[in-house]
Design a protein around this motif. Structure first.
Motif, mmCIF file in Angstrom:
data_model
loop_
_atom_site.group_PDB
_atom_site.id
_atom_site.type_symbol
_atom_site.label_atom_id
_atom_site.label_comp_id
_atom_site.label_asym_id
_atom_site.label_seq_id
_atom_site.Cartn_x
_atom_site.Cartn_y
_atom_site.Cartn_z
ATOM 1 N N VAL A 1 -6.715 -2.674 20.547
ATOM 2 C CA VAL A 1 -5.751 -2.315 19.510
ATOM 3 C C VAL A 1 -6.468 -1.610 18.363
ATOM 4 O O VAL A 1 -7.556 -2.031 17.937
ATOM 5 C CB VAL A 1 -5.024 -3.568 18.980
ATOM 6 C CG1 VAL A 1 -4.082 -3.207 17.849
ATOM 7 C CG2 VAL A 1 -4.271 -4.259 20.119
ATOM 8 N N ASN A 2 -5.869 -0.526 17.852
ATOM 9 C CA ASN A 2 -6.420 0.201 16.713
ATOM 10 C C ASN A 2 -5.338 0.404 15.660
ATOM 11 O O ASN A 2 -4.291 0.978 15.955
ATOM 12 C CB ASN A 2 -6.950 1.565 17.155
ATOM 13 C CG ASN A 2 -8.164 1.461 18.049
ATOM 14 O OD1 ASN A 2 -9.299 1.475 17.584
ATOM 15 N ND2 ASN A 2 -7.933 1.348 19.354
ATOM 16 N N HIS A 3 -5.595 -0.071 14.456
ATOM 17 C CA HIS A 3 -4.726 0.184 13.315
ATOM 18 C C HIS A 3 -5.557 0.889 12.243
ATOM 19 O O HIS A 3 -6.746 0.599 12.096
ATOM 20 C CB HIS A 3 -4.153 -1.123 12.756
ATOM 21 C CG HIS A 3 -3.289 -1.851 13.730
ATOM 22 N ND1 HIS A 3 -3.181 -3.235 13.750
ATOM 23 C CD2 HIS A 3 -2.495 -1.411 14.731
ATOM 24 C CE1 HIS A 3 -2.339 -3.593 14.713
ATOM 25 N NE2 HIS A 3 -1.922 -2.504 15.330
ATOM 26 N N ALA A 4 -4.956 1.799 11.501
ATOM 27 C CA ALA A 4 -5.727 2.557 10.514
ATOM 28 C C ALA A 4 -4.856 2.965 9.350
ATOM 29 O O ALA A 4 -3.624 3.064 9.465
ATOM 30 C CB ALA A 4 -6.356 3.790 11.171
ATOM 31 N N ILE A 5 -5.523 3.229 8.220
ATOM 32 C CA ILE A 5 -4.814 3.635 7.013
ATOM 33 C C ILE A 5 -5.749 4.494 6.166
ATOM 34 O O ILE A 5 -6.978 4.329 6.219
ATOM 35 C CB ILE A 5 -4.338 2.388 6.223
ATOM 36 C CG1 ILE A 5 -3.251 2.752 5.220
ATOM 37 C CG2 ILE A 5 -5.516 1.696 5.544
ATOM 38 C CD1 ILE A 5 -2.555 1.536 4.623
ATOM 39 N N THR A 6 -5.173 5.423 5.422
ATOM 40 C CA THR A 6 -5.947 6.247 4.499
ATOM 41 C C THR A 6 -5.922 5.612 3.117
ATOM 42 O O THR A 6 -4.859 5.248 2.607
ATOM 43 C CB THR A 6 -5.372 7.674 4.426
ATOM 44 O OG1 THR A 6 -5.474 8.292 5.711
ATOM 45 C CG2 THR A 6 -6.152 8.516 3.419
ATOM 46 N N ILE A 7 -7.098 5.478 2.518
ATOM 47 C CA ILE A 7 -7.229 4.879 1.189
ATOM 48 C C ILE A 7 -7.843 5.914 0.249
ATOM 49 O O ILE A 7 -8.887 6.502 0.554
ATOM 50 C CB ILE A 7 -8.103 3.614 1.235
ATOM 51 C CG1 ILE A 7 -7.465 2.569 2.172
ATOM 52 C CG2 ILE A 7 -8.303 3.037 -0.155
ATOM 53 C CD1 ILE A 7 -8.292 1.311 2.345
ATOM 54 N N ASN A 8 -7.219 6.143 -0.866
ATOM 55 C CA ASN A 8 -7.712 7.116 -1.834
ATOM 56 C C ASN A 8 -8.781 6.487 -2.716
ATOM 57 O O ASN A 8 -8.603 6.281 -3.926
ATOM 58 C CB ASN A 8 -6.551 7.661 -2.670
ATOM 59 C CG ASN A 8 -5.565 8.455 -1.822
ATOM 60 O OD1 ASN A 8 -5.960 9.311 -1.039
ATOM 61 N ND2 ASN A 8 -4.287 8.156 -1.960
ATOM 62 N N ALA A 9 -9.882 6.176 -2.085
ATOM 63 C CA ALA A 9 -11.022 5.572 -2.769
ATOM 64 C C ALA A 9 -12.229 5.718 -1.858
ATOM 65 O O ALA A 9 -12.087 5.868 -0.637
ATOM 66 C CB ALA A 9 -10.764 4.096 -3.076
ATOM 67 N N SER A 10 -13.419 5.669 -2.417
ATOM 68 C CA SER A 10 -14.644 5.757 -1.630
ATOM 69 C C SER A 10 -15.015 4.376 -1.088
ATOM 70 O O SER A 10 -14.503 3.350 -1.555
ATOM 71 C CB SER A 10 -15.778 6.341 -2.471
ATOM 72 O OG SER A 10 -15.913 5.638 -3.689
ATOM 73 N N PRO A 11 -15.903 4.318 -0.083
ATOM 74 C CA PRO A 11 -16.197 3.050 0.610
ATOM 75 C C PRO A 11 -16.621 1.900 -0.290
ATOM 76 O O PRO A 11 -16.273 0.747 -0.020
ATOM 77 C CB PRO A 11 -17.326 3.443 1.573
ATOM 78 C CG PRO A 11 -17.062 4.880 1.880
ATOM 79 C CD PRO A 11 -16.576 5.455 0.581
ATOM 80 N N GLU A 12 -17.366 2.184 -1.369
ATOM 81 C CA GLU A 12 -17.854 1.081 -2.204
ATOM 82 C C GLU A 12 -16.733 0.349 -2.926
ATOM 83 O O GLU A 12 -16.926 -0.775 -3.410
ATOM 84 C CB GLU A 12 -18.888 1.587 -3.207
ATOM 85 C CG GLU A 12 -18.372 2.595 -4.210
ATOM 86 C CD GLU A 12 -18.548 4.033 -3.758
ATOM 87 O OE1 GLU A 12 -18.563 4.920 -4.628
ATOM 88 O OE2 GLU A 12 -18.679 4.265 -2.531
ATOM 89 N N TYR A 13 -15.546 0.961 -3.015
ATOM 90 C CA TYR A 13 -14.403 0.284 -3.619
ATOM 91 C C TYR A 13 -13.563 -0.472 -2.576
ATOM 92 O O TYR A 13 -12.659 -1.229 -2.936
ATOM 93 C CB TYR A 13 -13.508 1.295 -4.346
ATOM 94 C CG TYR A 13 -14.158 1.905 -5.561
ATOM 95 C CD1 TYR A 13 -14.249 1.200 -6.750
ATOM 96 C CD2 TYR A 13 -14.700 3.183 -5.505
ATOM 97 C CE1 TYR A 13 -14.856 1.750 -7.874
ATOM 98 C CE2 TYR A 13 -15.318 3.749 -6.617
ATOM 99 C CZ TYR A 13 -15.391 3.027 -7.802
ATOM 100 O OH TYR A 13 -15.999 3.578 -8.901
#
Length: 351
Positions: free
Chosen positions: A56-68
């Motif tokens: 199973v793969n779920h994904a989302i776009t987050i308007n932030a860089s990885p450290e946040y």
């Protein structure tokens, strides 16, 4: 009596309808938000359950860089930061928890082997066990049976060129059918809520522009092992046997300190040295022997980002140790060993 049969018929009809709906929706639920490229990509932890019964793969776009994003995943736990999902649904299943709305420095020192609870209380499901940690890149956790991983929860953080980040939650499991099919829709709803919960918190933190100080997590030991001492705590588990790095030595000869001629002893070319690295089994049962079918994919990491692959190897039948040899430039600064694929060592334990 007719009313009883009528209600039984209604219940059976509802059950059949639920099965049909779940069957039709499963392909969509199992790839919600994920692209074709993300579904076919190889991510940390895939090798632990190489042939899952359910993927199973779920994904989302987050308007932030990885450290946040990463610190919110680090503090996942029903008794710590919670699971950032739907509190009303958590309450319905008797799994009430408080979902944190800030980063807690005291919860940021996640370690490999640590338990991550899905639900508070004594009657909670078995907790996840942290399997791999790659700071600001990935955290892998799951469950084991008889020393083998049977399911995985893989959080993968992929930054994009536009400043946003893709957060992928991949599940690889051998637990399918029966109860697992019935709870599949509920699991999807909770995981969707989890991803949106992390997105909301990470974007809010990014807008504030500040991160609280927190200790760095100990990463999966895959890069830069020091060469000046034995390292008994680093190694791998295969076929029920722990392999430890028992020594790493730079010397003009391979194996280190040997004398004589080939094939018993190899001497480096002018301007180079051999790095000899020895792997030894821990607590091997009496009477059992190891058989190394092929060499692990390991490289020496040099200054400037260069790497050197294995050039020699030897197996000591008495000590049952495998020694790997890397010929490196004498003038190069050797940082250590790159262990990105160490878990791929084919190891067979036999009587």
């Amino acid at each position: 009596m007719k009313k009883i049969f009528k209600w039984i018929g209604i219940l059976i009809g509802i059950a059949v309808l639920v099965v049909i709906v779940v069957t039709l929706l499963t392909p969509w639920m199992d790839r919600w938000g994920a692209t074709d490229e993300e579904i076919t990509a190889t991510f940390p932890g895939d090798e632990l359950v190489p042939e899952p019964a359910s993927f199973v793969n779920h994904a989302i776009t987050i308007n932030a860089s990885p450290e946040y994003i990463y610190p919110w995943i680090v503090q996942l736990d029903a008794t710590k930061g919670g699971w950032y999902s739907y509190t009303w649904l958590e309450g319905m299943i008797g799994c009430q928890m408080v979902n944190a709305d800030r980063i807690h420095p005291e919860w940021q020192n996640l370690q490999i082997g640590e338990q991550v609870k899905m639900c508070p209380g004594e009657f909670a499901p078995p907790p996840y066990i942290v399997a791999q940690i790659y700071p600001n890149q990935a955290i892998v956790m799951g469950h084991q049976e008889d020393g083998e991983w049977v399911d995985l929860y893989q959080f993968v953080i992929l930054p994009d060129t536009d400043g946003s980040t893709r957060l992928i939650l991949r599940t690889r499991t051998m637990m399918v059918g029966g109860i697992w099919t019935l709870i599949h829709p509920g699991t999807f709803i909770m995981e969707r809520g989890l991803l949106y919960g992390i997105k909301e918190r990470a974007e809010g933190l990014a807008q504030s522009g500040s991160l609280p100080p927190y200790p760095a997590a100990t990463p999966t030991p895959e890069v830069f092992i020091p060469l000046d001492k034995a390292i008994p705590d680093f190694g791998i588990m295969l076929e029920g046997v722990q392999l430890d790095i028992s020594g790493a030595v730079l010397d003009p000869s391979f194996p280190a300190g040997c004398t004589g001629e080939e094939p018993a002893c190899f001497h480096s070319k002018d301007g180079s040295n051999f790095l000899s690295v020895t792997l030894a089994p821990r607590d091997l049962p009496t009477g059992e022997m190891l058989a190394y079918k092929s060499l692990p994919v390991v490289e020496v990491a040099l200054e400037g980002g260069e790497t050197v692959s294995i050039s020699k190897s030897t197996y000591d039948n008495t000590a049952q140790t495998l020694t790997l040899g890397f010929e490196v430039p004498e003038s190069a600064a050797v940082f250590g060993l790159k262990w990105a694929d160490l878990v791929e060592i084919p190891l067979h334990v036999s009587q």
